[in-house]
Structures are given as C-alpha cells and as structure tokens.
Design a protein around this motif. Structure first.
Motif, PDB file in Angstrom:
ATOM      1  N   GLU A   1       1.155  -1.032   0.179  1.00 19.53           N
ATOM      2  CA  GLU A   1      -0.275  -0.176  -0.148  1.00 19.53           C
ATOM      3  C   GLU A   1       0.812   1.398  -0.390  1.00 19.53           C
ATOM      4  OE1 GLU A   1      -2.782  -0.485   3.318  1.00 19.53           O
ATOM      5  OE2 GLU A   1      -3.985  -1.504   2.195  1.00 19.53           O
ATOM      6  N   SER A   2       0.178   2.364  -0.330  1.00 17.84           N
ATOM      7  CA  SER A   2       1.498   3.101  -0.840  1.00 17.84           C
ATOM      8  C   SER A   2       1.426   4.286   0.346  1.00 17.84           C
ATOM      9  CB  SER A   2      -0.041   4.753  -1.286  1.00 17.84           C
ATOM     10  OG  SER A   2      -1.025   4.664  -0.687  1.00 17.84           O
TER      11      SER A   2
ATOM     12  N   TYR B   1       4.253   3.734  -5.733  1.00 17.69           N
ATOM     13  CA  TYR B   1       4.055   4.833  -4.491  1.00 17.69           C
ATOM     14  C   TYR B   1       4.611   4.347  -3.249  1.00 17.69           C
ATOM     15  CZ  TYR B   1       0.659   6.764  -7.911  1.00 17.69           C
ATOM     16  OH  TYR B   1       0.282   7.484  -9.417  1.00 17.69           O
ATOM     17  N   ALA B   2       4.638   3.304  -2.928  1.00 19.44           N
ATOM     18  CA  ALA B   2       5.685   2.541  -1.804  1.00 19.44           C
ATOM     19  C   ALA B   2       6.919   2.854  -1.519  1.00 19.44           C
ATOM     20  CB  ALA B   2       4.929   1.366  -1.153  1.00 19.44           C
TER      21      ALA B   2
ATOM     22  N   GLU C   1       0.853   0.890  -7.152  1.00 18.01           N
ATOM     23  CA  GLU C   1       0.361   1.053  -5.673  1.00 18.01           C
ATOM     24  C   GLU C   1       1.244   1.336  -4.844  1.00 18.01           C
ATOM     25  OE1 GLU C   1      -2.581   1.053  -1.736  1.00 18.01           O
ATOM     26  OE2 GLU C   1      -2.626  -0.220  -3.486  1.00 18.01           O
TER      27      GLU C   1
END
Length: 408
Positions: A95-96, A124-125, A121
C-alpha cells in the motif's frame, strides 16, 4: 571459471524458529527468533507483520509466509528498520503509505512474489524510501512497463535485482532515474534488445545479462563497467565502440553464445578474464586469403533498430581488431572452431597464465614461434587435430602444465 550470477540480497531458504520471548509477566509463544536487533520470522505461517517485536528492530525477515498485501500500518512500530525481506510469499502489492515511518530502510527484498498485480500502488510505496540502496524484485512476472513505473525516482538505488522476470526490451527510460546504480542483475529474462538502456547509469560496474535472447552487442561503450556477463544468449557479434578512453572492464563472459569470430574488444582496456567457451569462434585472416573473391565484401554494417541511427561498421579480416588484450590472464576458448593463432596474437598477452583451447581445430602448435609468456602455467590443447607440436628445450623444462588428451 566463468562469471557466476550476482549474489542475491538475502537467501529464501532459512530455518523455522519458534521460541519463547519474555512478556510483561509471563512468557509468550512467538513465531520469530530474536538475535540482537534482528527478528527472523521465516516460514511461520504469517499473513501480517507480527506485533510486539522490539521497537528498535533493525532487520525483519518474513520470507516463506502468506503475505498478500503489506498494509499502510504494518511497519509503524518499527521505525529503526534498515533491512526488510518478504521473499517467497504471495505478495501482490504494498500500500502507498507502507513506508511512511521507515526512513532508515536501506535493503528491501521482495523476490518471488506477485507484484505484477499491484505494481502501480507498490511504486508509490517505494518512492517514500529516500535511503533505499538495495532492491530485489526478482521473479515477480514483471514486464518492461511495470519495471519502468516501479523504479521511478528511486535515485538512491545501488544494487538492483530484476532476474527471472519477463523483460523483453530495455531503452533509455528503463533505468533513467538510477544515477547511483552500481550492480544490476537482469539474468533469466527474455530480452532481445537493449537500446541505450544504461546511458543514465554512469556508476554501473557489474552487469549480468546471462540467459536472455540477445542477438548481438554492437557499439559497446560502457567504459565504467568492471564485470559484464552476457553468457547463454544468442550473440553472434561483439563490437566495441572505438573510443580513446580506457575501458575499466576486467571480466567479460561471452560463453555459450553463437559468436562467429573473436570479439572486437576495446582499443584500451584492463581486461583480465575473457570467457569465450562454446561458441563458433574463428579468426579472420585466413578467410581473407582463401575465401574472398572480387565481388565479396570486407565490411559488415550493423543497424540500430531505432531509426537506423548510430550505424556501426566493422572491417573484417583485420587481426588488429582483437583490441587491447595486453592485460589478459585467463583466456577460455574451449569448444570453438579455432584453426590457428594469428601472427603475433599470443605475444599480445604478456601476462597470460591460463589458456584453455580444448575441443577446437588446431592442427599444429609451435610454442617457440608463438612466444608464449613465461607467466603461462596452464595450456589445455586436448581434443584438437594436432599432428605436430614444436617446443625448445627451455619450454619443455618449464613449469607449464600442458593438457593434450586425445588429438587426431
């Protein structure tokens, strides 16, 4: 011996540990083994990060579990993490905000998962790891465009493992942000084209492209590389760009390809180990004497697939194109079609210590006229077509170990 694959960040095969750790009043059953500031929670049937580990944990291993998602709050309790390994799970995404409290993380192993599902996603993490130096994304079924997105803005990465994925074609956008990259493992993909893929990586020193589908390497101009492994491809030609700079390359592995001739090496290099076994290597000048006609060509042109730019033309039948081999210590030519050594070829290698020539087509060998280096201690000429070997008394009495085996 040939160059082996680059060392992975962490191994997946680790023992199962179930120990008792002290609680507030009574012992509790924990799936992890605690060693100083490391928590080893491998093969513990976990689907989430265990709570209750020491707050100052610096290494957390979660290999061989059942993770599918690493959630935003998973690591909040462990701000001191420097090393995190989630290899060999069923991880689909991070998750981000997974790393919102992981500013010290330097090494991340996500090998052998399913990140192709949630790569957007996950990207982004990863962007929230300013100090990340080592990243293992091997065996995640990643395609070219997935990798480009995952690696955006990861400017601190020094070691990257992308082996065992589904990469086919790399271009100048693939690693454009990885300015600190020193070591890159791309073996066991399905790559057939490299188009300026490493032009943005001036610090890259070790590159592994073994077990792919590359047909040739022309216009080779990576002067900073120290180790290049392109074994087990389909390479017919290796041609260096004739630059005035000195190439730092020390080890070049071109074994198990389809090389037609001895590679066109840089004019100035530090090459020490050259592995050419199991190709179709021959030399040029006898072909010029015996095989060319008035209508035959003496040059070959190679075209870049992108707009036919930067054409490379090589002159054939010129033994001067061997390049700089003055630093060679190991030359492995096993399993080729070498019939002779060009005049002066051996003399160009004054530091040669091992020459492996078994399973070729040599018919005569004159150790005196070839002027082998005094540093040569191993010469393997077994399984050739030798009917004559000439050597003077000094060479016969030297410490040279000669393997002749069967010859016809």
């Amino acid at each position: 011996m040939p160059v082996h694959s680059l060392t992975p960040i962490l191994l997946c095969l680790l023992p199962v540990w179930i120990i008792l750790t002290p609680g507030s009043c009574h012992p509790q059953l924990s799936p992890c083994q605690l060693i100083q500031r490391s928590a080893l929670c491998n093969n513990a049937n976990l689907s989430s990060v265990p709570s209750g580990l020491p707050h100052n944990t610096e290494e957390l291993q979660l290999n061989y579990n059942h993770f599918q998602t690493l959630q935003d709050d998973s690591l909040l309790g462990y701000p001191s993490l420097k090393t995190l390994s989630l290899a060999c799970n069923s991880l689909e995404k991070l998750e981000s905000n997974t790393f919102q409290n992981s500013k010290l993380l330097e090494s991340l192993n996500l090998a052998n998962n399913k990140l192709y599902i949630g790569y957007t996603e996950t990207s982004y993490a990863l962007k929230k790891l300013p100090g990340l130096k080592a990243l293992d994304l091997s065996e995640n079924e990643l395609h070219d465009e997935f990798v480009t997105i995952l690696l955006q803005n990861l400017t601190s990465i020094e070691y990257l493992n992308l082996s065992g994925n589904l990469l086919q074609r790399l271009d100048e956008t693939s690693f454009s942000d990885l300015h600190q990259l020193k070591e890159l493992d791309l073996q066991r993909n399905i790559m057939f084209e490299l188009d300026g893929a490493f032009d943005s990586n001036p610090k890259l020193q070790r590159l592994n492209l073994a077990f792919n589908y590359l047909p040739c390497l022309t216009d080779f101009h990576m002067t900073q590389l120290v180790v290049l492994n392109v074994s087990h491809n389909f390479i017919e030609w290796f041609i260096s760009n004739d630059l005035n700079e000195t190439f730092q390359l020390e080890t070049l592995d071109l074994s198990n390809n389809k090389l037609l001739f001895f590679p066109f090496l840089p004019s100035h290099s530090k090459l020490r180990n050259l592995y050419l076994s199991h190709n179709n290597v021959r030399f040029y000048d006898q072909l010029a004497d015996n095989g060319t006609s008035l209508n035959s060509t003496t040059t070959v042109e190679f075209y870049n697939l992108k707009n036919h730019m930067r054409n490379v033309t090589a002159r054939l039948w010129d033994d001067g194109l061997h390049g700089d081999i003055s630093s060679l210590e190991i030359l492995d030519l096993r399993g080729n079609q070498v019939e002779y050594f060009p005049v002066g070829f051996i003399q160009k290698m004054p530091t040669l210590s091992r020459l492996q020539m078994c399973t070729n087509c040599l018919e005569t060998l004159n150790l005196t006229s070839e002027q082998f280096s005094g540093s040569l201690y191993e010469l393997d000429i077994s399984n050739n077509r030798l009917n004559q070997i000439v050597a003077d008394e000094g060479q016969r009495g030297s410490a040279l170990s000669m393997h002749m085996g069967s010859n016809k």
